[in-house]
Write an enzyme that holds these catalytic residues in place. Sequence first.
Site, PDB file in Angstrom:
ATOM      1  N   ARG A 163      10.541  38.100  35.300  1.00  0.00           N
ATOM      2  CA  ARG A 163       9.758  37.427  34.252  1.00  0.00           C
ATOM      3  C   ARG A 163       9.408  35.994  34.640  1.00  0.00           C
ATOM      4  NH1 ARG A 163       7.419  34.571  31.369  1.00  0.00           N
ATOM      5  NH2 ARG A 163       6.960  34.759  29.136  1.00  0.00           N
ATOM      6  N   TYR A 166       5.701  34.126  36.286  1.00  0.00           N
ATOM      7  CA  TYR A 166       4.668  33.301  35.650  1.00  0.00           C
ATOM      8  C   TYR A 166       5.069  31.830  35.681  1.00  0.00           C
ATOM      9  CZ  TYR A 166       1.535  31.503  32.011  1.00  0.00           C
ATOM     10  OH  TYR A 166       0.609  30.769  31.306  1.00  0.00           O
ATOM     11  N   GLU A 168       7.400  30.155  37.463  1.00  0.00           N
ATOM     12  CA  GLU A 168       7.568  29.544  38.777  1.00  0.00           C
ATOM     13  C   GLU A 168       6.242  29.398  39.519  1.00  0.00           C
ATOM     14  OE1 GLU A 168      10.127  27.980  39.082  1.00  0.00           O
ATOM     15  OE2 GLU A 168      11.886  29.104  39.699  1.00  0.00           O
ATOM     16  N   LYS A 170       3.297  28.977  38.094  1.00  0.00           N
ATOM     17  CA  LYS A 170       2.604  27.854  37.457  1.00  0.00           C
ATOM     18  C   LYS A 170       3.171  26.524  37.972  1.00  0.00           C
ATOM     19  CE  LYS A 170      -0.474  29.346  34.333  1.00  0.00           C
ATOM     20  NZ  LYS A 170      -1.905  28.958  34.359  1.00  0.00           N
ATOM     21  N   VAL A 208       2.049  36.968  20.823  1.00  0.00           N
ATOM     22  CA  VAL A 208       2.526  37.075  19.449  1.00  0.00           C
ATOM     23  C   VAL A 208       1.419  36.946  18.401  1.00  0.00           C
ATOM     24  CG1 VAL A 208       3.191  34.623  19.328  1.00  0.00           C
ATOM     25  CG2 VAL A 208       4.290  36.285  17.828  1.00  0.00           C
ATOM     26  N   VAL A 209       0.506  35.989  18.535  1.00  0.00           N
ATOM     27  CA  VAL A 209      -0.509  35.803  17.497  1.00  0.00           C
ATOM     28  C   VAL A 209      -1.482  36.976  17.424  1.00  0.00           C
ATOM     29  CG1 VAL A 209      -2.410  34.363  16.664  1.00  0.00           C
ATOM     30  CG2 VAL A 209      -0.295  33.290  17.472  1.00  0.00           C
ATOM     31  N   PHE A 212       0.356  40.044  16.044  1.00  0.00           N
ATOM     32  CA  PHE A 212       0.630  39.971  14.605  1.00  0.00           C
ATOM     33  C   PHE A 212      -0.633  40.191  13.782  1.00  0.00           C
ATOM     34  CE2 PHE A 212       4.741  37.174  14.551  1.00  0.00           C
ATOM     35  CZ  PHE A 212       5.419  38.206  15.177  1.00  0.00           C
ATOM     36  N   GLY A 228      12.949  36.009  14.741  1.00  0.00           N
ATOM     37  CA  GLY A 228      11.832  35.118  14.444  1.00  0.00           C
ATOM     38  C   GLY A 228      12.217  33.665  14.365  1.00  0.00           C
ATOM     39  N   ARG A 232       8.155  26.996  18.216  1.00  0.00           N
ATOM     40  CA  ARG A 232       7.231  26.649  19.293  1.00  0.00           C
ATOM     41  C   ARG A 232       6.142  25.712  18.794  1.00  0.00           C
ATOM     42  NH1 ARG A 232       5.868  32.842  21.296  1.00  0.00           N
ATOM     43  NH2 ARG A 232       7.655  33.162  22.687  1.00  0.00           N
TER      44      ARG A 232
END
Length: 336
Positions: A163, A166, A168, A170, A208-209, A212, A228, A232
Amino acid sequence: MSYYEEEIKKILADTYINVGFFKNKNALITGATGLIGQYFVDFFLRLGSKVTVLVRKYSVAQKIFKNKVEIIECNVENIDIDKIKHVDYIIHAASPANPTAFDIDPIGTIHANVNGTENMLKLAKKYNVPIVFTSSCEIYGENIYNKPLREEDYGIVNCVKPRSCYTESKRLAENLIVSYNKQYGINFLIARIAYCYGGNFSANDNRVVPEFIRMALNKKKITLRSSGAMVRSYIYVADVVESILFLLSKKIYGIFNIANRNSITSIRELAENICKLTCATFEIDAEFQNDDQGVAPFTNGILDSSKLENILPCKMRYNIIDGLKSAVAIFKEHLA
């Protein structure tokens, strides 16, 4: 005119960007069919710029942009930069951002972020132009400071977990950029963007957005795969693009957290607010996801945005409620 188009038109009618700075200039945008890249394209076009986009699928870009831009189909990690004509600005927004991609193709994620960034840096060097890199709040890793993260902070990342491909990559991309600056004098703007959201997500984006909103509009119920409690910093995509273009127009370079202090919320509160906007409900799944399945491996993603706020001439336009209202409205247009 769609809600999305009206939104951009309204923003640019009273923008704090120096509009004339971009008129008749050539902008190159990678990742142009993504959430942030698409907004950049539409802003630049309305500012009177000529736009070239680098995309993986020509047909997808053509459907979105029609004949308004020059489309080059390629992978940024292996493009021949000699085939690209002169540009005045590079917006490098091409990167897998969907957690599923990190899980399925971690090597591809690394190549896109590292090799793709170096190719764009070579192009910036060739034409001696500034580059904007859309980095991420995830580069900070686990927040070990117990406070909002500033640009000079850095946290802990477990580099042997897939995981981390991404995070590392960046980080390494950022180091490539500052190294090109040191050796070749390339001007850069590294934008460490908070959790960005908007209405024009791709259909398979499971961040997530969009996940949802999709659940709320289709099933009328949001299922949380955790308690939840994770807090952030979020930011609406229009605020990301407008603030970056302001910095670019003022030739203000460096590293900036791109976040909105009025959009700090927990995932549970995010679900509750989306439910209020869509008349949906939510429930918590008792079985938590494993971080190897794509969940960000840290718990406190709050950014200190004071460096940016001290430069911008006004506050961000969208707090979390206003931003979610816009995102839901645009989502509904796509579903219609």
